[in-house]
Scaffold this motif. Structure first.
Motif, PDB file in Angstrom:
ATOM      1  N   ALA A 257     -15.255  37.482  -9.936  1.00 22.29           N
ATOM      2  CA  ALA A 257     -14.732  37.532 -11.296  1.00 22.29           C
ATOM      3  C   ALA A 257     -14.673  38.958 -11.808  1.00 22.29           C
ATOM      4  O   ALA A 257     -15.476  39.816 -11.420  1.00 22.29           O
ATOM      5  CB  ALA A 257     -15.610  36.691 -12.223  1.00 22.29           C
ATOM      6  N   ARG A 258     -13.707  39.217 -12.687  1.00 20.84           N
ATOM      7  CA  ARG A 258     -13.594  40.481 -13.413  1.00 20.84           C
ATOM      8  C   ARG A 258     -13.561  40.160 -14.907  1.00 20.84           C
ATOM      9  O   ARG A 258     -12.813  39.288 -15.352  1.00 20.84           O
ATOM     10  CB  ARG A 258     -12.304  41.229 -13.034  1.00 20.84           C
ATOM     11  N   ILE A 259     -14.396  40.875 -15.657  1.00 21.99           N
ATOM     12  CA  ILE A 259     -14.434  40.726 -17.110  1.00 21.99           C
ATOM     13  C   ILE A 259     -14.035  42.056 -17.730  1.00 21.99           C
ATOM     14  O   ILE A 259     -14.626  43.101 -17.406  1.00 21.99           O
ATOM     15  CB  ILE A 259     -15.841  40.333 -17.616  1.00 21.99           C
ATOM     16  N   GLU A 260     -13.057  42.039 -18.624  1.00 20.73           N
ATOM     17  CA  GLU A 260     -12.619  43.276 -19.287  1.00 20.73           C
ATOM     18  C   GLU A 260     -13.787  43.855 -20.071  1.00 20.73           C
ATOM     19  O   GLU A 260     -14.346  43.211 -20.961  1.00 20.73           O
ATOM     20  CB  GLU A 260     -11.456  42.980 -20.231  1.00 20.73           C
ATOM     21  N   LEU A 261     -14.157  45.081 -19.753  1.00 20.31           N
ATOM     22  CA  LEU A 261     -15.361  45.672 -20.317  1.00 20.31           C
ATOM     23  C   LEU A 261     -15.256  45.887 -21.822  1.00 20.31           C
ATOM     24  O   LEU A 261     -16.156  45.503 -22.577  1.00 20.31           O
ATOM     25  CB  LEU A 261     -15.661  46.996 -19.616  1.00 20.31           C
ATOM     26  N   ALA A 262     -14.168  46.486 -22.285  1.00 19.47           N
ATOM     27  CA  ALA A 262     -14.047  46.800 -23.712  1.00 19.47           C
ATOM     28  C   ALA A 262     -14.072  45.530 -24.556  1.00 19.47           C
ATOM     29  O   ALA A 262     -14.751  45.470 -25.596  1.00 19.47           O
ATOM     30  CB  ALA A 262     -12.768  47.592 -23.968  1.00 19.47           C
ATOM     31  N   SER A 263     -13.331  44.521 -24.118  1.00 19.82           N
ATOM     32  CA  SER A 263     -13.303  43.264 -24.871  1.00 19.82           C
ATOM     33  C   SER A 263     -14.669  42.595 -24.861  1.00 19.82           C
ATOM     34  O   SER A 263     -15.108  42.025 -25.870  1.00 19.82           O
ATOM     35  CB  SER A 263     -12.257  42.323 -24.278  1.00 19.82           C
ATOM     36  N   PHE A 264     -15.359  42.671 -23.714  1.00 19.82           N
ATOM     37  CA  PHE A 264     -16.673  42.049 -23.590  1.00 19.82           C
ATOM     38  C   PHE A 264     -17.678  42.699 -24.525  1.00 19.82           C
ATOM     39  O   PHE A 264     -18.422  42.013 -25.246  1.00 19.82           O
ATOM     40  CB  PHE A 264     -17.143  42.158 -22.136  1.00 19.82           C
ATOM     41  N   ILE A 265     -17.695  44.015 -24.562  1.00 20.12           N
ATOM     42  CA  ILE A 265     -18.643  44.730 -25.425  1.00 20.12           C
ATOM     43  C   ILE A 265     -18.353  44.453 -26.893  1.00 20.12           C
ATOM     44  O   ILE A 265     -19.255  44.440 -27.732  1.00 20.12           O
ATOM     45  CB  ILE A 265     -18.578  46.240 -25.125  1.00 20.12           C
ATOM     46  N   GLY A 266     -17.093  44.185 -27.228  1.00 19.35           N
ATOM     47  CA  GLY A 266     -16.731  43.933 -28.621  1.00 19.35           C
ATOM     48  C   GLY A 266     -17.120  42.565 -29.135  1.00 19.35           C
ATOM     49  O   GLY A 266     -17.037  42.310 -30.339  1.00 19.35           O
ATOM     50  N   LEU A 267     -17.558  41.674 -28.249  1.00 23.56           N
ATOM     51  CA  LEU A 267     -17.957  40.339 -28.681  1.00 23.56           C
ATOM     52  C   LEU A 267     -19.343  40.354 -29.314  1.00 23.56           C
ATOM     53  O   LEU A 267     -20.150  41.242 -29.050  1.00 23.56           O
ATOM     54  CB  LEU A 267     -17.980  39.385 -27.491  1.00 23.56           C
ATOM     55  N   SER A 268     -19.618  39.350 -30.136  1.00 21.92           N
ATOM     56  CA  SER A 268     -20.979  39.183 -30.646  1.00 21.92           C
ATOM     57  C   SER A 268     -21.892  38.831 -29.472  1.00 21.92           C
ATOM     58  O   SER A 268     -21.451  38.218 -28.489  1.00 21.92           O
ATOM     59  CB  SER A 268     -21.026  38.065 -31.687  1.00 21.92           C
ATOM     60  N   ARG A 278     -21.686  31.801 -18.130  1.00 22.10           N
ATOM     61  CA  ARG A 278     -20.769  30.885 -17.436  1.00 22.10           C
ATOM     62  C   ARG A 278     -20.222  31.523 -16.166  1.00 22.10           C
ATOM     63  O   ARG A 278     -20.127  30.870 -15.125  1.00 22.10           O
ATOM     64  CB  ARG A 278     -19.627  30.482 -18.361  1.00 22.10           C
ATOM     65  N   VAL A 279     -19.864  32.812 -16.249  1.00 25.45           N
ATOM     66  CA  VAL A 279     -19.347  33.506 -15.062  1.00 25.45           C
ATOM     67  C   VAL A 279     -20.407  33.549 -13.967  1.00 25.45           C
ATOM     68  O   VAL A 279     -20.131  33.262 -12.792  1.00 25.45           O
ATOM     69  CB  VAL A 279     -18.873  34.925 -15.419  1.00 25.45           C
ATOM     70  N   LEU A 280     -21.637  33.905 -14.322  1.00 19.49           N
ATOM     71  CA  LEU A 280     -22.719  33.936 -13.339  1.00 19.49           C
ATOM     72  C   LEU A 280     -22.947  32.557 -12.723  1.00 19.49           C
ATOM     73  O   LEU A 280     -23.228  32.432 -11.526  1.00 19.49           O
ATOM     74  CB  LEU A 280     -24.007  34.434 -13.987  1.00 19.49           C
ATOM     75  N   ASN A 281     -22.823  31.529 -13.536  1.00 21.30           N
ATOM     76  CA  ASN A 281     -23.006  30.166 -13.059  1.00 21.30           C
ATOM     77  C   ASN A 281     -21.948  29.795 -12.028  1.00 21.30           C
ATOM     78  O   ASN A 281     -22.240  29.217 -10.982  1.00 21.30           O
ATOM     79  CB  ASN A 281     -22.953  29.212 -14.253  1.00 21.30           C
ATOM     80  N   ARG A 319     -21.417  44.846 -10.813  1.00 19.76           N
ATOM     81  CA  ARG A 319     -21.204  46.293 -10.899  1.00 19.76           C
ATOM     82  C   ARG A 319     -20.046  46.551 -11.859  1.00 19.76           C
ATOM     83  O   ARG A 319     -19.260  45.650 -12.179  1.00 19.76           O
ATOM     84  CB  ARG A 319     -20.908  46.879  -9.515  1.00 19.76           C
ATOM     85  N   LEU A 320     -19.957  47.803 -12.347  1.00 17.64           N
ATOM     86  CA  LEU A 320     -18.834  48.219 -13.178  1.00 17.64           C
ATOM     87  C   LEU A 320     -17.805  48.913 -12.301  1.00 17.64           C
ATOM     88  O   LEU A 320     -18.152  49.755 -11.451  1.00 17.64           O
ATOM     89  CB  LEU A 320     -19.303  49.175 -14.279  1.00 17.64           C
ATOM     90  N   LYS A 321     -16.524  48.585 -12.497  1.00 15.20           N
ATOM     91  CA  LYS A 321     -15.457  49.192 -11.709  1.00 15.20           C
ATOM     92  C   LYS A 321     -14.153  49.111 -12.497  1.00 15.20           C
ATOM     93  O   LYS A 321     -13.756  48.029 -12.949  1.00 15.20           O
ATOM     94  CB  LYS A 321     -15.296  48.468 -10.371  1.00 15.20           C
ATOM     95  N   ASP A 322     -13.508  50.274 -12.681  1.00 19.81           N
ATOM     96  CA  ASP A 322     -12.198  50.334 -13.343  1.00 19.81           C
ATOM     97  C   ASP A 322     -12.205  49.628 -14.696  1.00 19.81           C
ATOM     98  O   ASP A 322     -11.379  48.762 -14.983  1.00 19.81           O
ATOM     99  CB  ASP A 322     -11.120  49.703 -12.449  1.00 19.81           C
ATOM    100  N   ASP A 323     -13.187  49.979 -15.532  1.00 15.34           N
ATOM    101  CA  ASP A 323     -13.280  49.425 -16.893  1.00 15.34           C
ATOM    102  C   ASP A 323     -13.422  47.907 -16.909  1.00 15.34           C
ATOM    103  O   ASP A 323     -12.919  47.224 -17.809  1.00 15.34           O
ATOM    104  CB  ASP A 323     -12.055  49.836 -17.720  1.00 15.34           C
ATOM    105  N   ALA A 324     -14.107  47.394 -15.914  1.00 13.96           N
ATOM    106  CA  ALA A 324     -14.351  45.954 -15.860  1.00 13.96           C
ATOM    107  C   ALA A 324     -15.733  45.696 -15.273  1.00 13.96           C
ATOM    108  O   ALA A 324     -16.279  46.517 -14.526  1.00 13.96           O
ATOM    109  CB  ALA A 324     -13.283  45.254 -15.022  1.00 13.96           C
ATOM    110  N   VAL A 325     -16.287  44.557 -15.633  1.00 16.70           N
ATOM    111  CA  VAL A 325     -17.503  44.067 -14.998  1.00 16.70           C
ATOM    112  C   VAL A 325     -17.060  43.192 -13.834  1.00 16.70           C
ATOM    113  O   VAL A 325     -16.350  42.201 -14.027  1.00 16.70           O
ATOM    114  CB  VAL A 325     -18.361  43.244 -15.974  1.00 16.70           C
ATOM    115  N   VAL A 326     -17.444  43.566 -12.627  1.00 20.15           N
ATOM    116  CA  VAL A 326     -17.036  42.834 -11.429  1.00 20.15           C
ATOM    117  C   VAL A 326     -18.247  42.071 -10.891  1.00 20.15           C
ATOM    118  O   VAL A 326     -19.321  42.661 -10.675  1.00 20.15           O
ATOM    119  CB  VAL A 326     -16.482  43.789 -10.357  1.00 20.15           C
TER     120      VAL A 326
END
Length: 424
Positions: A257-268, A278-281, A319-326
């Motif tokens: 999975a890849r999670i957009e880092l900027a959007s993720f940090i902006g969440l509560s 959920r992703v880890l699950n 890990r972090l890669k290309d502005d995403a959580v991988v």
């Protein structure tokens, strides 16, 4: 149910409200240990069913866990009581070796496993248990003491899936004193399990603390209202997390999975923890879905920019890669052994992929892809592979008897095989 009007246990209308959630079922199972609460459930269910023209069939299940010599007699009492009430009943016994630690949890899992198997044989799809208002209060207090988040603080749900068994808890809003009155009125003498008063068990200690908390205003009703409000908050967070998951998370055919880092940090924090959990699950093979503290710490390290170059949590490599959580599956962490795909059968592989053999062939095998060079993968797939090496190594590969590759990860190259990544 504590925040709503408690149904009467003395009239048909009240019983209809109590069992409304299962009224449309063809058959209902009742988990009856012989204790007062479960005997009350048995009496109430029989009374309700006898007053309905189209009532579901009732089946009683009573389990002897092999932990106390009195248990066999208690099961016999339950079966005799059910017979007098005209209800089919089965006595079950846990004969497996008993663990030295975690005995209560193992007994609980065995109980549901045995009952679930008996239910399948009897054509019963749902099981009623006698958990009541004080059980709910104890559960919430225990989880609060253990640092549970909102998902845990909502307590037990009226409808749930436990060890693969559909469970309904119609008595969650009922005071145990009312249940004792039902048993007394029916002339029944409940069994007494000494473990229910043994301070060795945490639940018993909380049970004994409830009267002291009630003096301070924190009684079972108040705790039940709190649990309902936590359930409402949990549903709201889950809805927001579902929406964010759909827009922020990208899952590939290797199960990474890849999670957009900027959007993720902006969440509560509450929503981002839910998304991350959920992703880890999904990626980690559903190892520890309630390990909230680990997920919270991981989220915080990502938000603070303190995530190490590579870290492992709940069977995942992050890990972090290309502005995403991988996030990828961690190699060597309970990855399944080779498995034969039976003809016209399904296989849930590593709790992550559903693999279906749609053919008559029996010589098909699913195994871990392990070390496949990227250039070979790209020959199979026809595009550049950018997935983490760990994801590639832990993806399933299906071969026929001659060693031909029929599928890899979520991609199928042969009409005999279909593969789906499980995301729910």
């Amino acid at each position: 149910m504590p925040a709503r009007m408690t149904p009467s246990l003395d009239d048909a209308a009240g019983l209809d409200r109590l069992f409304a959630m299962v009224a449309a079922e063809q058959a209902i199972g009742l988990a009856v240990s012989g204790g007062g609460d479960s005997l009350a459930l048995l009496v109430l269910a029989q009374r309700w069913a006898s007053e309905r023209g189209n009532a579901p069939r009732l089946h009683v299940y009573s389990v002897d866990h092999g932990l106390r010599p009195e248990a066999a007699a208690e099961v016999a009492m339950v079966l005799a009581t059910a017979k007098r009430l005209g209800i089919a009943a089965a006595g079950l016994k846990w004969t497996d070796a008993k663990p030295a630690a975690g005995l209560q949890e193992a007994a609980r899992a065995a109980r549901y496993r045995l009952i679930g198997k008996a239910m399948a044989k009897d054509g019963v799809d749902i099981l009623l248990t006698a958990h009541h208002r004080h059980d709910q209060a104890e559960t919430v207090l225990m989880r609060m003491a253990h640092g549970s988040g909102i998902e845990g603080l909502k307590g037990m749900a009226e409808m749930a899936n436990v060890e693969g068994v559909r469970v309904c808890r119609p008595l969650l809003g009922i005071d145990p004193a009312a249940l004792r009155a039902v048993v007394d009125a029916a002339g029944l003498v409940p069994a007494e399990d000494p473990s229910n008063s043994d301070d060795h068990y945490e639940r018993v200690r909380w049970r004994k603390a409830l009267p002291q908390l009630a003096v301070l205003g924190l009684d079972a009703v108040t705790i039940g209202v709190f649990a309902e409000r936590m359930a409402e908050a949990d549903a709201a967070i889950a809805q927001m997390a579902e929406e964010r998951f759909a827009t922020m998370v990208r899952l590939d055919g290797f199960g990474s999975a890849r999670i957009e880092l900027a959007s993720f940090i902006g969440l509560s924090p509450a929503v981002s923890v839910r998304v991350l959990g959920r992703v880890l699950n999904i990626v980690g093979g559903r190892q520890k879905p309630r390990a909230l503290g680990q997920v919270e710490r991981l989220r915080q390290s990502i938000a603070d920019g303190m995530l190490p170059k590579s870290t492992t949590v709940l069977g995942c490599v992050i890990r972090l890669k290309d502005d995403a959580v991988v996030i990828a599956r961690e190699p060597g962490r309970a990855v399944p052994a080779d498995a034969i795909l039976l003809p016209h059968a399904e296989l849930v592989w590593d709790e992550r992929f559903l693999i279906i053999n749609g053919s008559d062939e029996s010589g098909l095998t699913a195994s871990v892809a392990d070390y496949l060079p990227r250039h070979r993968l790209e020959e199979f797939l026809g595009f550049k592979v950018t997935a983490p090496a760990e994801a590639i190594r832990t993806a399933p590969i299906v071969r026929d008897a001659e060693g031909g590759v029929l599928s890899l990860g979520g991609w199928s190259f042969d009409e005999r095989i279909s593969v789906k990544l499980l995301i729910d």
